[in-house]
Design a protein around this motif. Structure first.
Motif, PDB file in Angstrom:
ATOM      1  N   VAL A 171       0.808  -1.247   0.017  1.00 39.17           N
ATOM      2  CA  VAL A 171       0.076   0.015   0.021  1.00 39.17           C
ATOM      3  C   VAL A 171       0.806   1.211   0.023  1.00 39.17           C
ATOM      4  CG1 VAL A 171      -1.782   1.150   1.374  1.00 39.17           C
ATOM      5  CG2 VAL A 171      -1.885  -1.340   1.502  1.00 39.17           C
ATOM      6  N   ASP A 222       0.944   5.968  -0.072  1.00 40.98           N
ATOM      7  CA  ASP A 222       0.223   6.891   0.302  1.00 40.98           C
ATOM      8  C   ASP A 222      -0.876   7.240  -0.829  1.00 40.98           C
ATOM      9  OD1 ASP A 222       1.764   7.688   2.628  1.00 40.98           O
ATOM     10  OD2 ASP A 222       2.780   9.044   1.543  1.00 40.98           O
ATOM     11  N   PHE A 268      -3.715   4.291  -0.179  1.00 32.04           N
ATOM     12  CA  PHE A 268      -4.279   3.872   1.141  1.00 32.04           C
ATOM     13  C   PHE A 268      -5.551   4.168   1.302  1.00 32.04           C
ATOM     14  CE2 PHE A 268      -4.797   4.948   5.572  1.00 32.04           C
ATOM     15  CZ  PHE A 268      -4.356   4.007   6.243  1.00 32.04           C
ATOM     16  N   VAL A 325      -2.614  -3.055   8.645  1.00 31.13           N
ATOM     17  CA  VAL A 325      -1.272  -2.287   7.811  1.00 31.13           C
ATOM     18  C   VAL A 325      -0.033  -2.644   8.565  1.00 31.13           C
ATOM     19  CG1 VAL A 325      -0.657  -0.226   6.736  1.00 31.13           C
ATOM     20  CG2 VAL A 325      -2.762  -0.619   6.590  1.00 31.13           C
ATOM     21  N   MET A 335       3.165  -1.285   4.329  1.00 34.01           N
ATOM     22  CA  MET A 335       3.538   0.290   3.972  1.00 34.01           C
ATOM     23  C   MET A 335       5.034   0.449   4.386  1.00 34.01           C
ATOM     24  SD  MET A 335       1.765   3.909   4.300  1.00 34.01           S
ATOM     25  CE  MET A 335       0.649   3.796   3.225  1.00 34.01           C
ATOM     26  N   VAL A 347       0.730   9.057   5.183  1.00 38.77           N
ATOM     27  CA  VAL A 347      -0.119   8.234   6.262  1.00 38.77           C
ATOM     28  C   VAL A 347       0.596   8.012   7.268  1.00 38.77           C
ATOM     29  CG1 VAL A 347      -1.108   6.000   6.205  1.00 38.77           C
ATOM     30  CG2 VAL A 347      -1.451   7.430   4.050  1.00 38.77           C
TER      31      VAL A 347
END
Length: 106
Positions: free
Chosen positions: A6, A8, A11, A24, A57, A65
């Motif tokens: 994932v 930014d 997301f 996440v 991430m 994020v």
């Protein structure tokens, strides 16, 4: 089901608007404990397919994020359900512990 990367940019669609809960894993290449839990997260992703999506991430490549969520140390696993943050777990843990934590929150 492999873990999902994932960014930014993705997301919102991949996590917040997901039809099922999403875990996440905030990680970085230089983080040893992050690499230790990666295989466990892959296995949990297979075992719990249909119940939860496991996403990763990279906090070096994506800063927006993690900044909004307030990620200060990694590995940090954050569980999102219906677009909201419902739980988080900091640090590496054995697979059984991670899975039990996910199940307790779902």
């Amino acid at each position: 089901m492999p873990t999902k990367n994932v960014t930014d940019a993705s997301f919102d669609a991949d996590v917040l608007k997901s039809g099922q809960p999403v875990l996440v894993d905030f990680w970085a290449d230089w983080c040893g404990p992050c690499k230790m839990i990666a295989p466990a997260l892959e296995e949990i992703s297979d075992e719990m397919a249909g119940q939860v999506t496991i996403a990763k991430m990279d906090i070096v490549a994506n800063t927006d994020v993690p900044g909004q969520i307030g990620v200060q140390s990694i590995p940090l696993m954050v569980l999102f359900k219906d677009g909201k943050q419902v739980a988080q777990k900091l640090g590496a843990a054995p697979k059984g512990q991670i899975k039990a934590w996910i199940e307790s929150v779902l």
